[in-house]
Design a protein around this motif. Structure first.
Motif, PDB file in Angstrom:
ATOM      1  N   GLY A  70       0.796  -1.220   0.000  1.00 54.88           N
ATOM      2  CA  GLY A  70       0.000   0.000   0.000  1.00 54.88           C
ATOM      3  C   GLY A  70       0.829   1.270   0.000  1.00 54.88           C
ATOM      4  O   GLY A  70       0.410   2.297   0.534  1.00 54.88           O
ATOM      5  N   LEU A  71       2.010   1.193  -0.586  1.00 51.18           N
ATOM      6  CA  LEU A  71       2.891   2.360  -0.733  1.00 51.18           C
ATOM      7  C   LEU A  71       3.218   3.086   0.580  1.00 51.18           C
ATOM      8  O   LEU A  71       3.094   4.314   0.668  1.00 51.18           O
ATOM      9  CB  LEU A  71       2.289   3.368  -1.728  1.00 51.18           C
ATOM     10  CG  LEU A  71       2.388   2.997  -3.199  1.00 51.18           C
ATOM     11  CD1 LEU A  71       1.608   4.012  -4.043  1.00 51.18           C
ATOM     12  CD2 LEU A  71       3.838   2.938  -3.655  1.00 51.18           C
ATOM     13  N   PRO A  72       3.659   2.363   1.605  1.00 49.47           N
ATOM     14  CA  PRO A  72       4.136   3.082   2.787  1.00 49.47           C
ATOM     15  C   PRO A  72       5.397   3.860   2.434  1.00 49.47           C
ATOM     16  O   PRO A  72       6.295   3.332   1.782  1.00 49.47           O
ATOM     17  CB  PRO A  72       4.443   1.960   3.778  1.00 49.47           C
ATOM     18  CG  PRO A  72       4.792   0.793   2.913  1.00 49.47           C
ATOM     19  CD  PRO A  72       3.902   0.912   1.697  1.00 49.47           C
ATOM     20  N   PRO A 129       0.054  -2.121  -7.985  1.00 49.36           N
ATOM     21  CA  PRO A 129      -1.073  -3.062  -7.901  1.00 49.36           C
ATOM     22  C   PRO A 129      -1.600  -3.300  -6.494  1.00 49.36           C
ATOM     23  O   PRO A 129      -2.584  -3.986  -6.330  1.00 49.36           O
ATOM     24  CB  PRO A 129      -0.465  -4.353  -8.454  1.00 49.36           C
ATOM     25  CG  PRO A 129       0.981  -4.248  -8.120  1.00 49.36           C
ATOM     26  CD  PRO A 129       1.321  -2.791  -8.249  1.00 49.36           C
ATOM     27  N   ASN A 130      -0.949  -2.750  -5.481  1.00 54.06           N
ATOM     28  CA  ASN A 130      -1.309  -3.124  -4.122  1.00 54.06           C
ATOM     29  C   ASN A 130      -2.043  -2.033  -3.346  1.00 54.06           C
ATOM     30  O   ASN A 130      -2.088  -2.059  -2.121  1.00 54.06           O
ATOM     31  CB  ASN A 130      -0.045  -3.536  -3.352  1.00 54.06           C
ATOM     32  CG  ASN A 130       0.608  -4.748  -3.999  1.00 54.06           C
ATOM     33  OD1 ASN A 130      -0.080  -5.613  -4.491  1.00 54.06           O
ATOM     34  ND2 ASN A 130       1.916  -4.786  -4.013  1.00 54.06           N
ATOM     35  N   VAL A 131      -2.597  -1.071  -4.046  1.00 50.59           N
ATOM     36  CA  VAL A 131      -3.388  -0.026  -3.387  1.00 50.59           C
ATOM     37  C   VAL A 131      -4.864  -0.356  -3.585  1.00 50.59           C
ATOM     38  O   VAL A 131      -5.368  -0.341  -4.710  1.00 50.59           O
ATOM     39  CB  VAL A 131      -3.071   1.361  -3.981  1.00 50.59           C
ATOM     40  CG1 VAL A 131      -3.906   2.433  -3.292  1.00 50.59           C
ATOM     41  CG2 VAL A 131      -1.584   1.674  -3.825  1.00 50.59           C
ATOM     42  N   SER A 192       5.776  -6.516  -9.512  1.00 49.01           N
ATOM     43  CA  SER A 192       5.292  -7.839  -9.125  1.00 49.01           C
ATOM     44  C   SER A 192       4.072  -8.241  -9.957  1.00 49.01           C
ATOM     45  O   SER A 192       3.377  -7.402 -10.524  1.00 49.01           O
ATOM     46  CB  SER A 192       4.937  -7.853  -7.632  1.00 49.01           C
ATOM     47  OG  SER A 192       3.979  -6.857  -7.345  1.00 49.01           O
ATOM     48  N   ILE A 193       3.848  -9.551 -10.033  1.00 47.32           N
ATOM     49  CA  ILE A 193       2.642 -10.057 -10.695  1.00 47.32           C
ATOM     50  C   ILE A 193       1.486  -9.873  -9.723  1.00 47.32           C
ATOM     51  O   ILE A 193       1.482 -10.425  -8.625  1.00 47.32           O
ATOM     52  CB  ILE A 193       2.800 -11.533 -11.091  1.00 47.32           C
ATOM     53  CG1 ILE A 193       3.926 -11.674 -12.126  1.00 47.32           C
ATOM     54  CG2 ILE A 193       1.491 -12.089 -11.640  1.00 47.32           C
ATOM     55  CD1 ILE A 193       4.176 -13.096 -12.572  1.00 47.32           C
ATOM     56  N   GLY A 194       0.512  -9.079 -10.123  1.00 45.02           N
ATOM     57  CA  GLY A 194      -0.533  -8.650  -9.205  1.00 45.02           C
ATOM     58  C   GLY A 194      -1.525  -9.733  -8.823  1.00 45.02           C
ATOM     59  O   GLY A 194      -1.806 -10.658  -9.589  1.00 45.02           O
ATOM     60  N   ASN A 195      -2.036  -9.601  -7.606  1.00 41.72           N
ATOM     61  CA  ASN A 195      -3.182 -10.375  -7.138  1.00 41.72           C
ATOM     62  C   ASN A 195      -2.993 -11.885  -7.168  1.00 41.72           C
ATOM     63  O   ASN A 195      -3.822 -12.632  -7.680  1.00 41.72           O
ATOM     64  CB  ASN A 195      -4.447  -9.975  -7.911  1.00 41.72           C
ATOM     65  CG  ASN A 195      -4.855  -8.557  -7.582  1.00 41.72           C
ATOM     66  OD1 ASN A 195      -4.710  -8.106  -6.453  1.00 41.72           O
ATOM     67  ND2 ASN A 195      -5.344  -7.834  -8.574  1.00 41.72           N
ATOM     68  N   PRO A 210      -4.232  -7.378   3.939  1.00 37.81           N
ATOM     69  CA  PRO A 210      -4.961  -6.521   2.984  1.00 37.81           C
ATOM     70  C   PRO A 210      -5.611  -7.328   1.860  1.00 37.81           C
ATOM     71  O   PRO A 210      -5.134  -8.401   1.478  1.00 37.81           O
ATOM     72  CB  PRO A 210      -3.859  -5.605   2.429  1.00 37.81           C
ATOM     73  CG  PRO A 210      -2.768  -5.653   3.448  1.00 37.81           C
ATOM     74  CD  PRO A 210      -2.809  -7.033   4.018  1.00 37.81           C
ATOM     75  N   LYS A 211      -6.701  -6.812   1.365  1.00 36.63           N
ATOM     76  CA  LYS A 211      -7.378  -7.366   0.190  1.00 36.63           C
ATOM     77  C   LYS A 211      -7.700  -8.854   0.344  1.00 36.63           C
ATOM     78  O   LYS A 211      -7.639  -9.614  -0.621  1.00 36.63           O
ATOM     79  CB  LYS A 211      -6.556  -7.124  -1.082  1.00 36.63           C
ATOM     80  CG  LYS A 211      -6.338  -5.649  -1.402  1.00 36.63           C
ATOM     81  CD  LYS A 211      -5.925  -5.416  -2.830  1.00 36.63           C
ATOM     82  CE  LYS A 211      -4.601  -6.042  -3.188  1.00 36.63           C
ATOM     83  NZ  LYS A 211      -4.184  -5.720  -4.568  1.00 36.63           N
TER      84      LYS A 211
END
Length: 310
Positions: A70-72, A129-131, A192-195, A210-211
């Motif tokens: 999540g972009l910390p 991809p992680n937000v 990274s390869i998302g999800n 998360p998610k």
């Protein structure tokens, strides 16, 4: 032997950290600066400090990692201030990464960089991809072109873009056609390869919060996809747009394969997270050994010269 010319500067070797790994704080950045890495990049910055997603948000798995960070980060001004101070003490170009939560945020940060004394290289992260709830710009070809159109109305310093993996030949063609329109310094492929999803078989539970456990996959899992993306863009982009190869670099052999596919610089993420900055000394030795075994004196002798079956 490993000297790499990138943007008219001779780096001692092609290795860097991947943005997001061991680059959050000044302490971590200083450790990278004194490591055997040829260069290093700062954490992708957002305009304001971000705490990121709930923990656990990173998990080491046998063949790599899964994360939804999540972009910390400590905020744009924190990294710009560090970069301006650091460049006074080194001739080596610094790499500054920005990843706004919107096109407007990216434009605003790039305008600040353009107006500043920063003399290094900027990376625009089009792949986040992680937000939660935020799509990736780089999977929206129209938005990618719209973004770059805006950027290059004012930005004159060296700029590269970080891309997610693509999986279709038509998408390689479409994205390359867009990127070739602009004076980009490089593309960084891949994020990274998302999800992906990883399950703890003891508890029957996902390993990150998360998610509902969905996260970006890195490490050995992604090397074939990373190599394919490096090769696809190397053969489609105009020669002045260089490639930074990222994904699945654990050994000198992995690094050699990225270079063989056409990469000029190399970024290490998951394995840096696992081993720490000492990894760069090991990787440089392993790559040099492979080159010696194959009779190469320089990387340029084999870079991009991947053979195919007739």
């Amino acid at each position: 032997m490993l000297t790499t010319n990138f943007l008219d500067f001779d780096f001692e070797n092609p290795f860097m950290n991947a943005s997001g790994v061991h680059c959050m704080t000044i302490k971590e950045l200083d450790e990278l600066s004194t490591s055997a890495a040829g260069a290093y990049i700062m954490k992708s910055a957002t305009p304001e400090k971000r705490a990121g997603n709930s923990e656990p948000r990173y998990y080491d798995v046998p063949l790599g990692s899964i994360n939804s960070m999540g972009l910390p980060n400590l905020g744009f001004e924190y990294y710009l201030e560090y970069a301006l101070k650091q460049q006074e003490n080194t001739k080596r170009p610094l790499f500054f990464s920005v990843a706004g939560m919107s096109v407007a945020e990216n434009i605003a940060m790039l305008k600040e960089i353009e107006a500043s004394d920063f003399a290094g290289v900027t990376e625009l992260n089009l792949s986040c991809p992680n937000v939660p709830g935020k799509p990736q710009v780089a999977y929206d070809f129209e938005l990618t072109e719209e973004t770059l159109n805006q950027v290059f109305t004012f930005f004159t310093k060296p700029l590269g873009v970080k891309l997610p993996p693509y999986f279709d030949m038509a998408h390689f063609d479409q994205m390359a056609e867009i990127l070739n329109k602009y004076p980009l310094a490089y593309v960084n492929s891949i994020n990274s390869i998302g999800n992906g999803l990883y399950i703890d078989t003891t508890s029957d539970q996902v390993v990150i919060k998360p998610k509902e456990g969905f996260g970006g996959i890195g490490g050995q899992y992604v090397k074939p996809t990373a190599l394919a993306n490096v090769r696809a863009f190397y053969t489609r982009l105009k020669p002045e747009i260089k490639i930074i190869g990222t994904g699945g670099i654990l050994t000198g052999q992995d690094a050699y394969e990225h270079l063989l596919c056409g990469a000029t610089m190399l970024q290490v993420g998951t394995q840096l997270q696992k081993e720490g900055p000492a990894i760069f000394e090991r990787l440089t030795k392993e790559l040099a050994s492979i080159m010696t075994l194959k009779g190469y004196q320089t990387i340029d002798e084999f870079r991009g010269k991947l053979k195919v079956i007739d």
